[in-house]
Design an enzyme around this catalytic site. Structure first.
Site, PDB file in Angstrom:
ATOM      1  N   ILE B  14       0.821  -1.208   0.000  1.00  0.00           N
ATOM      2  CA  ILE B  14       0.000   0.000   0.000  1.00  0.00           C
ATOM      3  C   ILE B  14       0.858   1.263   0.000  1.00  0.00           C
ATOM      4  O   ILE B  14       0.654   2.156  -0.833  1.00  0.00           O
ATOM      5  CB  ILE B  14      -1.025  -0.062   1.148  1.00  0.00           C
ATOM      6  CG1 ILE B  14      -2.056  -1.142   0.773  1.00  0.00           C
ATOM      7  CG2 ILE B  14      -1.684   1.296   1.378  1.00  0.00           C
ATOM      8  CD1 ILE B  14      -3.097  -1.446   1.790  1.00  0.00           C
ATOM      9  N   HIS B  52      -8.703 -10.454  -5.799  1.00  0.00           N
ATOM     10  CA  HIS B  52     -10.115 -10.820  -5.655  1.00  0.00           C
ATOM     11  C   HIS B  52     -10.988 -10.062  -6.656  1.00  0.00           C
ATOM     12  O   HIS B  52     -10.728  -8.900  -6.950  1.00  0.00           O
ATOM     13  CB  HIS B  52     -10.585 -10.513  -4.237  1.00  0.00           C
ATOM     14  CG  HIS B  52      -9.955 -11.384  -3.201  1.00  0.00           C
ATOM     15  ND1 HIS B  52     -10.227 -12.722  -3.078  1.00  0.00           N
ATOM     16  CD2 HIS B  52      -9.046 -11.102  -2.226  1.00  0.00           C
ATOM     17  CE1 HIS B  52      -9.534 -13.227  -2.078  1.00  0.00           C
ATOM     18  NE2 HIS B  52      -8.796 -12.268  -1.534  1.00  0.00           N
ATOM     19  N   CYS B 413      17.482 -25.880  -8.218  1.00  0.00           N
ATOM     20  CA  CYS B 413      16.050 -26.156  -8.156  1.00  0.00           C
ATOM     21  C   CYS B 413      15.274 -25.190  -9.048  1.00  0.00           C
ATOM     22  O   CYS B 413      14.353 -25.595  -9.734  1.00  0.00           O
ATOM     23  CB  CYS B 413      15.531 -26.046  -6.738  1.00  0.00           C
ATOM     24  SG  CYS B 413      16.411 -27.044  -5.530  1.00  0.00           S
TER      25      CYS B 413
END
Ligand SMILES: Cc1cc2nc3c(=O)[nH]c(=O)nc-3n(C[C@H](O)[C@H](O)[C@H](O)COP(=O)(O)OP(=O)(O)OC[C@H]3O[C@@H](n4cnc5c(N)ncnc54)[C@H](O)[C@@H]3O)c2cc1C
Ligand SMILES: Cc1cc2nc3c(=O)[nH]c(=O)nc-3n(C[C@H](O)[C@H](O)[C@H](O)COP(=O)(O)OP(=O)(O)OC[C@H]3O[C@@H](n4cnc5c(N)ncnc54)[C@H](O)[C@@H]3O)c2cc1C
Lengths: 423, 501
Positions: B14, B52, B413
């Site tokens: 933010i 969302h 990896c």
């Protein structure tokens, strides 16, 4: 199209630890055009950073440090003129056909495309981490795997910490406990979840007892706490099912946790080729020449099975090189039929998984639990040897001759039987 | 042209987003102040990473959350393009397994209508399975919200800060604000461990500590933050159970539901739990046995098959900065003039961040009556580090040609090269990071994020930090502590010996 550097070989060996070095030396000696590839900027693998003795007893009949052990192979490599590249990372393996595989390798000079009839895969193992063994709590600094701690200390001269708790009493954990003690660090405890030590008895004595380091059997570290650095661990007693016994928790203050909770064969590059894996070893399934389920791809050392001794690893490397020679000469490994090696009573794992019965074979096996006064048997071929004790920490070797093996019809079974055992 | 000095407390998602928005103006000088050695190490580091859609926010109780969530979802699509942030937009399925859950889920269809979230509808068995083959066959259906996305939150903070600094923002790391100075009912700056920083406007974006900053100013004294912990399980990228869509259970009064997602880097992730902690437990990001067991059970309700537990490569936890009433406290004050709260930034704060930043600007404009002049040359773009990973061998070969350091792989990896680590160090220095940490490099390059969790590469990365900063290897900072405690030879010789040498 592309200007990738392309070369052709009989054998490409991936990984420059003892398995890979031994394989490359043997393959070169056998007259095969061979190249050895190593990711790090030095050859040598794990032994390079092992300043303790305990290497070479079997192979050289001498007690050497890891560094001395591996240097003997460096000298041989030089004499024979083995081709190798360091700082070369194998990116991928392509299986083109029976007689052609490609090893894509990243180097500072560019990507090499190495065409090869055979591959010997010897990249070693990976250590289990804190998260794999289910430890919860904070995630502060001061947590190292044994291998990382060893690299820091014996390659770069950095002491990881002063008050140390070690998780796991395999040889690696025991040796690291002594290594820390020798450096003036306080090793608060070695914690082992099993009811018996995971490493060789000689290491329990020489690494712990001689330094007054407590070994807590049937105990587990369940959580770690610390803000910046580790401050303490919580330890709990466990029952036979390895479940924590409520009310037995206690704390140990420490600034360092070393995880020596076992190794896993590093088979990433092979898994992408959908190779057959043995869940018991965590490595590929192999025949007596250490060829995997993919024709012409061989595997040796800790990438095959976790070995206790670098000496065995070297033998496997050599065996794989002999396999590569046979494969190239015969366009495959000649065998009438592959017979499975079955695990009988108290056998947790056995290598190889298949035998032809047409060659002499050394079988390596581990028991599931310790036992005293037993016979190790292969009933199908009439093999039977007496052992005062067998322990999961010590691999059992069975040398089976070609003649004996010719008696086996469908399969052979390795089993451990107490003297008074009646099936 | 009047100049305004703005101090932002906290470089989380933010604070960083606000800094970026303010950097568009000619007559604002922005100081972004962060107590940690690097940006994004607070709440923004450990969360579900879901953008969302906005259908889960109750428009009656939480109108601001509902509006900014939906706007944020739209803005991110532009921001991830401009800033080259790893993101994807697979849509989400709120899976129900009983009639009661189905009823509870229907409410979100209503919310979606009011909040104008496009495409939200119920899907039943066959369609559900077609949309997501890994879903548990016992599931009755799901609420499908096609606009849901996933992002890499840590990389988002880093990208936004890099872009903001490029556009003139000054970042102060390892600088902790402990007081907001007020004179004649006007904010005049902040006191920090590194001294006083003057400012006409102070924006409080301190995440879990935003109530402390707000309290020293003495506004909205009823406001406090309560940490709510969320734990996670992360699996190896080789695990073959990888849902394409974002899956989660139906929220209850207590929890927002457990998510089963494939992260933008291709790891299966399960979480979070929801556990309220005492008010002062603001660093309690520990994991618990109970929490992880709960996740395992909940994931079993959603997935057809669970991956082997042995393939978990990491467990971790984050803390939600819960406000007392569920409301975000976003407000510009005229008494004292110049103070702005952006506090109680609970979920969906990550989603809303760009919209929150614009909203803060509007608040400042109207309350402070700012006369702002847009920059003629504001650069909206930032490029990500060029990586070896996920490239064809021909492409890698060309990269190595441009810089041989790309030909040196340090992390097996995740296949990270030396060039990427060196570039990360350079970028950290460029934004003003003082202590180059191994963790900071991990978040920028992914070195150490794979199944070995850094046991093969940590020392190689630490060696490079040592080389490029002059710090001895043992003193290189990993996260908050040093890599080692001493030098082996030094311990043998004793400290005095070194003094003489
Ligand atoms: C603490 C400790 C103590 C030990 N003590 C003893 C002892 O006393 N006696 C004894 O006999 N044994 C001991 N061992 C065991 C012994 O070190 C191992 O069995 C042996 O090193 C295994 O050899 P390896 O060649 O299979 O693997 P490694 O030695 O691990 O070598 C594998 C090599 O492959 C390279 N590699 C990996 N991936 C790639 C890739 N993609 N491309 C190119 N290269 C790659 C690695 O960099 C490495 O150099 C000990 C081990 C440890 C950790
Ligand atoms: C478990 C969990 C799951 C979540 N899932 C989602 C999700 O899927 N989608 C979504 O949209 N949102 C989600 N959220 C919410 C989202 O993560 C937050 O809303 C968002 O990260 C808050 O960002 P922030 O910048 O306010 O806080 P932070 O990231 O905490 O930033 C505040 C910064 O201020 C610094 N700071 C604090 N005090 C001081 C001081 N005195 N001086 C200087 N610096 C200071 C801190 O170090 C920190 O870096 C989730 C949160 C959690 C915990």
């Amino acid at each position: 199209m592309s200007n990738l550097i392309e070369e052709r070989y009989d054998v490409v060996v991936i990984g420059g630890g003892p398995a890979g070095i031994a394989a490359a030396i043997r393959a070169t000696e056998l007259g095969l055009k061979t190249i050895l590839l190593e990711n790090r900027d030095v050859l040598g693998g794990i032994p390079l950073q092992c300043v303790h003795p305990g290497f070479g007893l079997h192979y050289f009949k001498e007690d050497l440090t890891g560094t001395q052990f591996i240097h003997r192979f460096f000298e041989r490599m030089e004499r024979i003129g083995v081709e190798y590249i360091t700082s070369a990372h194998v990116h991928s393996i392509e299986y083109r056909d029976y007689m052609e595989k490609v090893v894509n390798t990243i180097t500072r000079k560019g990507v090499l495309r190495l065409y090869s009839k055979t591959i010997i895969y010897t990249v070693g193992a990976r250590e289990r981490t804190l998260f794999e063994i289910g430890v919860v709590g904070d995630r502060p600094d001061g947590i190292y795997t044994a291998g990382e701690a060893q690299t820091m200390m014996d390659i770069y001269g950095v002491l990881p910490g002063k008050d140390v708790v070690i998780i796991g009493s395999g040889d690696v954990g025991l040796i690291m406990a002594r290594r820390f003690a020798l450096e003036g660090a306080r090793v608060k405890a070695v914690i082992e979840i099993m009811p018996y030590p995971g490493g060789l008895m000689r290491n329990v004595v020489q690494c712990l007892r001689d330094f007054n380091i407590p070994l807590l059997l049937s105990h587990a570290v369940i959580s770690i706490a610390g803000k910046k650095r580790v401050e303490k661990v919580t330890v709990v007693k466990v029952d036979e099912g390895f479940r924590p016994i409520p009310g037995t928790e206690f704390e140990i203050a420490c600034d360092t946790v070393v995880i020596a909770a076992g190794l896993r064969p590093n088979i990433d590059l092979l898994e992408r080729l959908s190779i057959a894996i043995d869940p018991a070893t965590g490595g590929p399934m192999v025949n007596e020449l250490l060829e995997t389920s993919i024709p012409g791809i061989f595997v040796a050392g800790n990438a095959l099975v976790i070995n206790d001794l670098a000496d065995y690893v070297v033998e496997q490397g050599e065996k794989a090189a002999e396999g590569a020679k046979i494969f190239i000469e015969n366009s495959g490994i000649p065998a009438e039929e592959w017979k499975p090696v079955k695990r009988g009573r108290n056998i947790r794992l056995a290598i190889p998984h298949y035998i032809s019965g047409e060659r002499s074979v050394t079988i390596l096996a581990r028991v599931a639990k310790p036992e005293q006064r037993v016979f190790v048997e292969v009933p199908e071929v009439g093999y039977k040897t007496f052992h005062m004790a067998v322990r999961p920490a010590e691999m059992i070797r069975l040398d089976l001759s070609k003649d004996a093996l010719s008696k086996a019809e469908k399969s052979v079974t390795i089993e451990v039987k107490p003297i008074a055992y009646r099936a | 042209m009047h100049r305004y000095r703005v101090a932002i407390v906290g470089a989380g998602i933010i604070g960083a987003s606000i800094a970026r928005i303010l950097s568009m103006y000619e007559n604002i000088d922005v100081s972004l102040i962060e107590k940690e050695p690097d940006v994004g190490w607070g709440v923004s580091k450990a969360n579900t990473a879901v953008i969302h859609p906005g259908h889960e926010e109750d428009p009656k109780s939480y109108p601001l959350r509902a509006r900014l969530c939906k706007e944020g979802n739209e803005l991110w699509r532009e921001w991830v393009r401009e800033l080259d942030i790893p993101a994807k937009w697979p849509g989400e399925l709120m899976v129900f397994t009983s009639d009661e859950e189905e009823k509870a889920a229907e409410k979100y269809i209503e919310f979606a209508k009011v909040n104008k979230v496009p495409g939200v509808r119920v899907v039943y068995r066959e369609e559900l399975r077609a949309l997501e083959p890994t879903v548990n066959p016992d599931a009755l259906g799901a609420v499908y919200a096609p606009t849901a996305g996933m992002i890499s939150p840590m990389e988002a903070v880093i990208a936004i800060v890099e872009n903001a600094v490029e556009n003139g923002v000054k970042l102060f790391t390892e600088t902790e604000v402990f007081n907001v100075r007020v004179s004649a009912n006007r904010v005049i700056g902040v006191d920090t461990n590194r001294g006083f920083i003057e400012a006409d406007v102070v924006i409080n974006a301190a995440g879990l500590y935003a109530d402390k900053i707000s309290n020293v100013v003495g506004v909205d004294t009823w406001f406090f933050i309560k940490p709510r912990r969320g734990e996670y399980l992360l699996f190896d990228e080789d695990v073959d159970i990888k849902p394409t869509r974002i899956l989660h259970t139906v929220p209850t009064l207590v929890t927002k539901g457990v998510y089963v997602v494939t992260t933008v880097h291709g790891n299966l992730m399960i979480g979070p739990t929801a556990e309220d902690l005492p008010v002062d437990a603001r660093e309690a990001t520990l994991t618990t046995r109970e929490g992880l067991e709960y996740l395992w059970r909940e994931a079993g309700k959603i997935l057809k098959v669970l991956p082997p537990r042995s393939r978990v490569i990491r467990t971790f936890a984050g803390l939600r900065p819960e406000p007392p009433n569920g409301q975000w406290l976003i407000k510009a004050y005229d008494s004292p003039w110049g103070f702005v709260n952006v506090a109680g930034t609970r979920s969906p704060g990550l989603t809303a961040a760009p919209a929150i930043a614009l909203h803060v600007l509007e608040q400042m404009r109207s309350v402070f009556d700012l006369r702002l002049v847009k920059k003629e040359k504001w650069n909206p773009f930032r490029k990500d580090i060029v990586r070896v990973r996920n490239r064809s061998i021909e492409e890698i070969d060309r990269l190595v040609e441009t810089n041989p350091d790309y030909g040196e792989i340090l992390c097996y990896c995740r296949m990270v090269s030396k060039a990427e680590v060196v570039e990360a160090i350079k970028r950290m220095k460029a934004i003003g990071v003082k202590t180059i940490t191994v963790d900071g490099i991990k978040f920028r390059t992914y070195a150490g994020m794979g199944k070995c969790q850094g046991s093969f590469c940590r020392w190689r990365v630490a060696l490079l930090v040592s080389k490029y900063t002059g710090v001895p290897l043992e003193s290189v900072v990993v996260k908050r502590g040093s890599y080692g405690v001493g030098d082996v030879k030094l311990l043998l010789r004793g400290r005095a010996a070194k003094g003489q040498g």
